[in-house]
Design a protein around this motif. Structure first.
Motif, short mmCIF file in Angstrom:
data_model
loop_
_atom_site.label_atom_id
_atom_site.label_comp_id
_atom_site.label_asym_id
_atom_site.label_seq_id
_atom_site.Cartn_x
_atom_site.Cartn_y
_atom_site.Cartn_z
N ASN A 336 0.85 -1.19 0.00
CA ASN A 336 0.00 0.00 0.00
C ASN A 336 0.89 1.24 0.00
OD1 ASN A 336 -2.29 1.63 0.17
ND2 ASN A 336 -2.27 1.63 2.41
N PRO A 337 0.77 2.09 -1.05
CA PRO A 337 -0.12 1.95 -2.20
C PRO A 337 0.41 0.92 -3.19
CG PRO A 337 1.23 3.92 -2.43
CD PRO A 337 1.56 3.35 -1.09
N THR A 339 1.93 -0.81 -6.45
CA THR A 339 3.04 -0.33 -7.26
C THR A 339 3.34 -1.34 -8.36
OG1 THR A 339 5.40 0.22 -7.21
CG2 THR A 339 4.64 -1.38 -5.61
N GLN A 400 8.31 7.18 -3.00
CA GLN A 400 7.01 6.76 -2.47
C GLN A 400 7.16 5.98 -1.17
OE1 GLN A 400 3.98 7.63 -3.36
NE2 GLN A 400 4.78 8.90 -5.01
N LEU A 401 8.20 5.14 -1.09
CA LEU A 401 8.44 4.39 0.14
C LEU A 401 8.76 5.33 1.30
CD1 LEU A 401 9.10 1.83 1.82
CD2 LEU A 401 11.40 1.90 0.83
N LYS A 403 8.04 8.53 1.51
CA LYS A 403 6.83 9.31 1.80
C LYS A 403 5.89 8.52 2.70
CE LYS A 403 2.95 11.52 -0.67
NZ LYS A 403 1.86 10.55 -0.52
N GLN A 404 5.73 7.20 2.42
CA GLN A 404 4.88 6.35 3.24
C GLN A 404 5.42 6.25 4.66
OE1 GLN A 404 1.91 4.88 2.04
NE2 GLN A 404 1.57 4.49 4.23
N GLU A 407 4.54 9.50 6.43
CA GLU A 407 3.12 9.54 6.79
C GLU A 407 2.84 8.63 7.98
OE1 GLU A 407 1.20 8.43 3.19
OE2 GLU A 407 1.23 10.46 2.34
N ASP A 408 3.43 7.43 7.97
CA ASP A 408 3.23 6.50 9.09
C ASP A 408 3.77 7.09 10.40
OD1 ASP A 408 2.12 4.72 7.32
OD2 ASP A 408 3.91 3.47 7.14
N ARG A 411 1.36 9.75 11.63
CA ARG A 411 0.16 9.15 12.23
C ARG A 411 0.48 8.64 13.64
NH1 ARG A 411 -0.22 6.93 7.01
NH2 ARG A 411 -1.87 7.91 5.77
#
Length: 448
Positions: A336-337, A339, A400-401, A403-404, A407-408, A411
């Motif tokens: 997720n997301p 790829t 993207q990795l 960025k994830q 974000e994690d 959170r």
């Protein structure tokens, strides 16, 4: 009413039920009982047998955190659709029955009847969804800019930068072999024979499903699928199943993407249905596979002769609807997301073995592989579009990795700050014998 009064009432209720019980924690006016801790630990062990740490520390803290979130959900009037809850309950029950082997073994595992298991599991799932909804609400305003990601990456300790294993990007053309009409006719004749025997009382649907169904997930349960909503079923199967009204009748033969079925209604509950089925898949002959291999081999020769490109051919040749309109690009939906990059272990085994020997841009010879959905042989050929060697994550290759990860972390920071503020503002009492722990969150141990 005071907290002490609530506590007295709760303990009185325990005593009236003649239950020898031990209270471990108090969160507000709610006790956490030793039996709750032990039951949750048993469930956690089933999902993760390698679970470490002291359960008498980890589990009550998890229960206490859940209670904080559920209290917030009540304040926020959070609601969860009952259909979502029941769908997840049935999915879990079906999964556990498949792993344990039977409904009876599931009842033995929980030491409860199926209605009791469903009731308990429904409450667990409902609570989980409500907690998730509160967490989503808390973190919904996270906004990420490239500058945030760069700053986050720059501050990561060297030993915290993830290592990215070798990854590949692949394209695929898959061809379903033509199945001979005689084979399809034979499958339908067998299903009609099953129907006749069931209708005449000469055989039981469940018994025939156990003996002959090609669906390994449901055959062990006599073909029973469990309660499922319409959107989660194959459209052709659902169209017939939801029109059944008599549990004693057997449906007409239904062709779906998985093969040919006969269906029997067990029960309808609102927008969900429980059916049992017998699935038979027509067998693909060696001659059919050979013909498909020759066809793809001809296509490959024309691509290599530069009459067409791989991408040009995909929409006209490939049978796979997921990649046919996407230039054949395989998508890794296990992350997720999603790829286009796969670690080798994430590819189907047959594809992985072939790709491992290809150079970038090279097209494989046709090979036989299993169709994951229908569990029968198909023919495929693949093109290796890119190979990304294993490396420490970097911004240019793995944005993207990273960025994830950012974000994690955001959170987790927001949720941790919320939990620890709630702990500070909530009455918490941890009983003697339950306090000698290193808790994940600060503030549980208060002046008592």
């Amino acid at each position: 009413m005071t907290i002490c009064a609530f506590a007295a009432l709760a303990l009185s209720a325990v005593a009236q039920n003649n239950i020898a019980e031990e209270v471990a924690w108090w969160i507000g006016d709610q006790p956490i009982l030793k039996s709750e801790v032990e039951e949750m630990y048993q469930n956690m062990l089933y999902e993760n047998p390698q679970l470490g740490g002291n359960p008498y520390c980890i589990v009550p803290e998890n229960i206490a955190i859940e209670k904080l979130f559920l209290h917030q959900a009540e304040l926020d009037s959070v609601e969860v659709q009952e259909s979502m809850i029941q769908s997840e309950v049935e999915r879990r029950i079906n999964y556990m029955i498949a792993n344990l082997g039977s409904q009876e073994k599931l009842e033995q595992f929980y030491r409860r009847t199926m209605p009791e298991i469903r009731e308990t599991m429904s409450e667990t799932v409902r609570n989980t969804y409500m907690v998730q909804e509160v967490q989503r609400s808390l973190t919904k305003n996270i906004r990420v800019t490239p500058s945030d990601v760069r700053k986050f990456f720059a501050q990561l300790p060297v030993d915290s930068i993830p290592y990215v294993p070798l990854q590949v990007e692949t394209q695929i053309i898959s061809l379903n072999p033509a199945i001979r009409v005689e084979e399809i006719d034979e499958v339908k004749a067998r299903l009609r024979d099953f129907t006749d025997k069931i209708n005449k009382g000469e055989a039981d649907f469940s018994t025939l499903a156990i003996l002959y169904s090609d669906d390994p997930g449901s055959s062990v349960r006599g073909g029973e699928l469990g309660f499922i909503n319409k959107a989660s079923l194959d459209p052709d199967y659902a169209a017939v199943a939801f029109n059944l009204s008599d549990p004693k009748k057997v449906s007409k033969i239904v062709e779906s993407q998985f093969g040919f079925h006969i269906i029997q209604l067990i029960e309808k509950r609102g927008d969900r249905i429980n059916t049992r089925h017998i699935l038979l898949r027509p067998k693909v002959s060696d001659a059919d596979l050979t013909d498909a291999i020759h066809h793809l081999d001809t296509v490959r020769s024309e691509i290599l002769a530069e009459k067409f490109t791989f991408e040009d051919v995909v929409p006209y040749v490939s049978s796979d609807k997921d990649t046919r309109n996407n230039k054949g690009i395989m998508i890794n939906s296990n992350v997720n997301p999603p790829t286009s990059r796969f670690e080798m272990a994430q590819l189907p085994q047959e594809v992985s073995r072939v790709v491992d020997k290809l150079s970038v841009g090279e097209i494989s010879k046709p090979f036989i592989m299993k169709d994951a959905k229908r569990n029968y042989d198909i023919v495929a050929m693949v093109k290796l579009s890119a190979r990304i060697p294993g490396h420490k994550a970097n911004l240019s290759d793995d944005y993207q990795l990273i960025k994830q990860l950012y974000e994690d972390s955001e959170r987790e920071r927001i949720i941790t700050e919320w939990i620890e503020k709630k702990i500070k503002d909530t009455y918490v009492r941890i009983e003697d014998g339950w306090r000698d722990c290193e808790f994940k969150h600060k503030g549980w141990i208060k002046q008592q």
